[in-house]
Design an enzyme around this catalytic site. Structure first.
Site, PDB file in Angstrom:
ATOM      1  N   ASP A 544       4.309 -28.182   9.465  1.00  0.00           N
ATOM      2  CA  ASP A 544       5.484 -27.464   9.766  1.00  0.00           C
ATOM      3  C   ASP A 544       4.955 -26.052   9.678  1.00  0.00           C
ATOM      4  OD1 ASP A 544       6.325 -25.896  12.373  1.00  0.00           O
ATOM      5  OD2 ASP A 544       8.362 -26.658  11.347  1.00  0.00           O
ATOM      6  N   ASP A 620       8.258 -24.734  19.069  1.00  0.00           N
ATOM      7  CA  ASP A 620       9.260 -24.248  18.963  1.00  0.00           C
ATOM      8  C   ASP A 620       9.644 -24.215  20.518  1.00  0.00           C
ATOM      9  OD1 ASP A 620      10.101 -25.272  16.858  1.00  0.00           O
ATOM     10  OD2 ASP A 620       9.713 -23.325  15.862  1.00  0.00           O
ATOM     11  N   HIS A 678      12.992 -33.204  19.265  1.00  0.00           N
ATOM     12  CA  HIS A 678      13.505 -33.163  18.489  1.00  0.00           C
ATOM     13  C   HIS A 678      14.162 -31.247  18.871  1.00  0.00           C
ATOM     14  CE1 HIS A 678      12.765 -30.407  14.406  1.00  0.00           C
ATOM     15  NE2 HIS A 678      12.389 -30.495  15.384  1.00  0.00           N
TER      16      HIS A 678
END
Ligand SMILES: *[C@@H]1O[C@H](CO)[C@@H](O)[C@H](O)[C@H]1NC(C)=O
Length: 882
Positions: A544, A620, A678
């Protein structure tokens, strides 16, 4: 996960902001507009008009492979070198660089899989002001016009693409600083670094004998402020090399639809950028990104596709620096009626799209991929940058992630939840909190005291784990990883030569220089079982924050004047950094198995070629219906740029989804190549069984459908791995002449056989599905009802269904005994779903191997069967060799 919105915002504050939940959106002021980016402003300041460039046709050198012609800017007298290649398989390469650069300019290494094989060029026509080159057997010809310089690429009488037709070739040559400041002499170190540059660029410098030194005294137009130094917010970019940007325009007659250049939160079909910002390609950690705009996100692939009913064409702009892409069209804004009127009056211009690329540094190196079919363009791009790596089978199962699963007991309880509720799951994920103080390659000693035992318990259930390994390394002399990186000199350096440090999750962090091959080899060695303590062969990796994210840096990333291996500036290599992180990590996993096993690495940042190293996701996102909806065009765009293994966080990373959104997201996510739930740390827990019996049953249904289709998915990955085609396919790729499909991005094909239209509207009772293909039929996969195409079909939906159709004429393999994980299903029987064409025939295939090793490649240990149904008989045979 995202950076904090502001600098050094403590996690608690970030949490408070999220919990308020009101009017959350990206803080746009953190990111540059074109106007705030000096080079973009300068490039865009040049309007279409007569190009100052002249092609010195008499300088033509026709080598066995390339043609070389000098270009001269008649205003500045600075010469450029134009190089042209005809490449095998209908590709043309155009490179423009300085004939006599003051210093080497960066040429992107490690993205092309090989030097593409060339065609023999020939001069087929010549007069005073132009030159015609033939580019190979398919009849492609390039017309080079002397003054003003432009190029026109033709096939037969058809003009496919013009280059510099709008005169936007803009090449900022390297120059000495000549303002009132004393010019700074390069230090001895910089001189040495510059010498090493040729090597780093793969010895690409071959510009011929450079007898003349650059004309340093050339008169320049007065330099804009900001050319040698630029400030954005509190950050100053010292620009020791001054202005270095490059730009060029391409005109595409006959094309009204363009796609690609991920990553943007945008519809599949790109919009024109007139009156707004260009699409930006600059890998950035954008906190709470906004939808339908051209802002840069986590990854970049500078590949644009243009499609019309007649042909498909690709432009691959091989440049790793910050890049902006302008798109304009002569039909933009015209209504359908207006276009019709033009057509009836016979006066309308041919529709045309113009594309303009602008990059901050490097050279112009562009590949025109000439198709003509969509699949041919994908194959051409794959020939240059490689295909999707064949993942291990487990990676196609369902992944359960959250920031964070707190400790070993939490992991065990979540695993048990899947067992008890009979929801298949292959992988549990651990985010940054699992490591000891965010020191990657370690485990928090109180929360994860026995990682190996935890992994073994999961492995006993045939499940795997993924742990996060980010590229920001905690500056802590007691941390072995840091100590070694520092002592070996493997960190990115500041412009002054010290280790570059920034602020990220661990606090003060340094950044390994992944552009350095020695550093990558060292990083790979860290995945050995005795180096990464507590790891086992069932532990895989998530990279990430590899844009790289630097909370304290300009635009939440690294300073552009930071210095990498070979002396190159971060400016030159920025968009490559994430690719290298994933490359080195994947290499580490291969090495730890002695070269036996295929790796699995998920990466947030990417570049052209990242498909060779694993999976990517859309970063995200947010638990909102609009984010669910956009996950489809975003992954379609990734696929068009070679990144077939794409997914979006199921449920949305930020905020809390309600049960309906979560169920719909599982249903949609199960139909995307990478299928992972997630969630942000501050969201409520959302394991599937926390939403009541009815909802867990719906989620179970979605996940089970995924597992039942595993043989189909696996075979689809094999196809992608072999031929470079996306797995999630826009309808137009299979139906290139059907204009109705050109802007559809709420439904798609999986491989070529299944058409899906996930439900992305709250409270939906039904959806409109377009079934393409004149004379074809489609079968509803639940009711088996047959539908004729083409037609727009209203399909009623309940909470348990999303429309899925199997194309008549295909065979889809399934495994109907769904078990707890993919590994449990190996060896189970297969069921073939044969959907007949109107002619009563069908075809399909199945690929199988051990699901984890390279033996399919190195030892030909696999099974590939081609199924044919005809004359009421099903036959299986070996497929013809590719
Ligand atoms: C190249 O183009 C020609 C003519 O358009 C076409 O027939 C041929 O199939 C193409 N080749 C490839 C590899 O796509």
């Amino acid at each position: 996960m995202a950076a904090a919105p502001g600098r050094r915002l403590p996690a608690a504050l970030l949490c408070a902001a999220l919990c308020l939940g009101a009017a959350l959106a990206v803080d746009r002021s953190n990111f540059k507009t074109c106007e705030q980016s000096g080079f973009c402003r300068r490039q865009r300041g040049l309007s279409p008009g007569q190009s100052p460039y002249r092609a010195l046709l008499e300088s033509l050198q026709l080598g066995p492979d390339a043609a070389r012609i000098q270009l001269i800017n008649e205003a500045t007298k600075v010469p450029l070198l134009l190089e042209l290649w005809g490449l095998q398989g209908n590709m043309t390469r155009i490179r423009i660089k300085e004939l006599n650069p003051l210093r080497p300019r960066f040429e992107v290494p490690d993205v092309l899989v090989a030097e593409p094989p060339v065609e023999r060029l020939a001069v087929t026509g010549r007069d005073e002001g132009s030159l015609e080159l033939s580019l190979g057997p398919a009849g492609h010809r390039l017309l080079v016009t002397e003054k003003p310089f432009r190029m026109d690429l033709l096939q037969g009488r058809e003009l496919l693409c013009s280059v510099n037709a709008r005169g936007l070739l803009f090449f900022e040559h390297l120059r000495q600083r000549r303002d009132s400041d004393t010019p700074r002499e390069p230090t001895a170190e910089e001189g040495a670094a510059a010498e090493g540059q040729d090597e780093a660029a793969g010895g690409a410098e071959e510009a011929g004998d450079q007898s003349e030194k650059p004309t340093e005294t050339t008169a320049e137009a007065a330099e804009e402020p900001g050319s040698w130094e630029e400030t954005f917010k509190t950050h100053t970019d010292t620009k020791p090399n001054g202005p270095t940007s490059v730009g060029l325009d391409f005109s595409l007659p006959g094309f009204e639809h363009v796609y690609g250049i991920p990553e943007h939160a945008e519809s599949l079909r790109l919009r024109t950028t007139e009156g707004g910002d260009p699409y930006r390609l600059y890998n950035l950690d954008v906190f709470q990104y906004e939808l339908y705009n051209p802002m840069a996100l986590y990854g970049s692939v500078p590949l644009l596709l243009a499609h019309s009913a007649r042909r498909t064409l690709g432009i691959f702009w091989l440049n790793a620096a910050e890049t902006w892409v302008d798109i304009s069209s002569n039909t933009a804004g015209k209504t359908l009626f207006g276009k019709l009127l033009d057509y009836m009056q016979g006066g309308g211009e041919t529709p045309q799209t113009d594309v303009r690329w602008m990059s901050e540094s490097g050279i112009i190196d562009v590949f025109l991929l000439l198709g003509p079919a969509p699949a041919a363009v994908m194959g051409q791009y794959a020939a240059l940058t490689g295909t999707q790596a064949l993942p291990p089978l487990f990676a196609l199962g369902y992944h359960q992630s959250r920031w964070n699963y707190n400790d070993e007991e939490d992991v065990a309880a979540v695993e048990k939840g899947f067992e008890e509720h009979a929801v298949p799951c292959d992988v549990l994920w651990l985010d940054i909190e699992h490591a000891d103080g965010k020191r990657y390659f370690t485990w928090d000693p109180s929360k994860f005291p026995r990682p190996r035992a935890m992994l073994e318990q999961l492995a006993a259930k045939k499940r795997k784990m993924v742990s996060i390994v980010d590229p920001h390394i905690k500056v802590d002399s007691g941390y072995r990883v840091h100590a070694e990186l520092r002592s070996r000199g493997f960190y990115v350096k500041t412009k002054d030569g010290s280790d570059y440090e920034g602020w990220c999750w661990p606090g003060s962090a340094a950044y390994p220089d992944f552009t350095n091959p020695e550093m990558r080899a060292w990083w790979a060695s860290m995945f050995a079982y005795d180096q990464y303590e507590g790891s086992t062969e069932t532990l895989f990796t998530w990279n990430d924050m590899n844009e790289p994210s630097v909370f304290s840096g300009p635009e939440v990333t690294m300073h552009k004047d930071a210095v990498h291996y070979g002396g190159w500036e971060h400016r030159d290599v920025h968009n490559l950094y994430g690719l290298y992180v994933q490359m080195a990590t994947a290499e580490g996993q291969i090495q730890r198995s002695g070269g036996q096993h295929r790796p699995f690495v998920l990466s947030r940042a990417f570049f052209a070629g990242s498909q060779r190293y694993g999976a990517v996701w859309t970063g995200d996102n947010t638990a909102e219906w609009e984010h669910l909806k956009i996950s489809i065009p975003m992954c379609l765009s990734f696929g068009l740029a070679g990144l077939a293994f794409c997914g979006a966080d199921v449920g949305g990373f930020f905020k809390n989804p309600d049960a309906e959104l979560l169920v719909r997201w599982y249903q949609a996510g199960a139909l995307q190549p990478f299928f992972r739930a997630h969630a942000h740390m501050d969201t409520a827990r959302r394991e599937p069984w926390l939403f009541g019996e009815d909802n867990v049953a719906l989620i179970r249904g979605a996940v089970r459908l995924r597992y039942a289709l595993l043989p189909f998915w696996y075979t689809a990955f094999y196809h992608s791995h072999r031929h470079g085609l996306p797995i999630m396919r826009p309808l137009w790729m299979e139906y290139p002449e059907d204009t109705t499909t050109f802007a559809i991005d709420d439904q798609y094909l999986i491989d070529r056989a299944l058409l899906v239209h996930p439900v992305t509207e709250q409270g939906a009772r039904g959806v409109q599905v377009y079934l393409p293909g004149k004379g074809e039929v489609w079968y509803d996969t639940v009711s088996y009802q047959k539908h004729h195409a083409p037609q727009m079909l209203y399909v009623p939906v309940t909470m348990s269904s999303g429309p899925m159709f199997q194309r008549g004429g295909t065979v889809v393999p399934r495994q109907e005994r769904v078990r707890r994980s993919t590994e449990c299903m190996q060896g189970d029987p297969f069921t073939l779903y044969v959907a007949l064409s109107p002619q009563g025939t069908a075809e399909g295939d199945l690929f199988l191997d051990d699901g984890k090793s390279f033996d399919y490649e190195t030892k030909a240990r696999f099974l590939h069967r081609q199924f044919t149904f005809a004359g009421n008989t099903l036959t299986a045979r070996y497929p013809p060799p590719p």
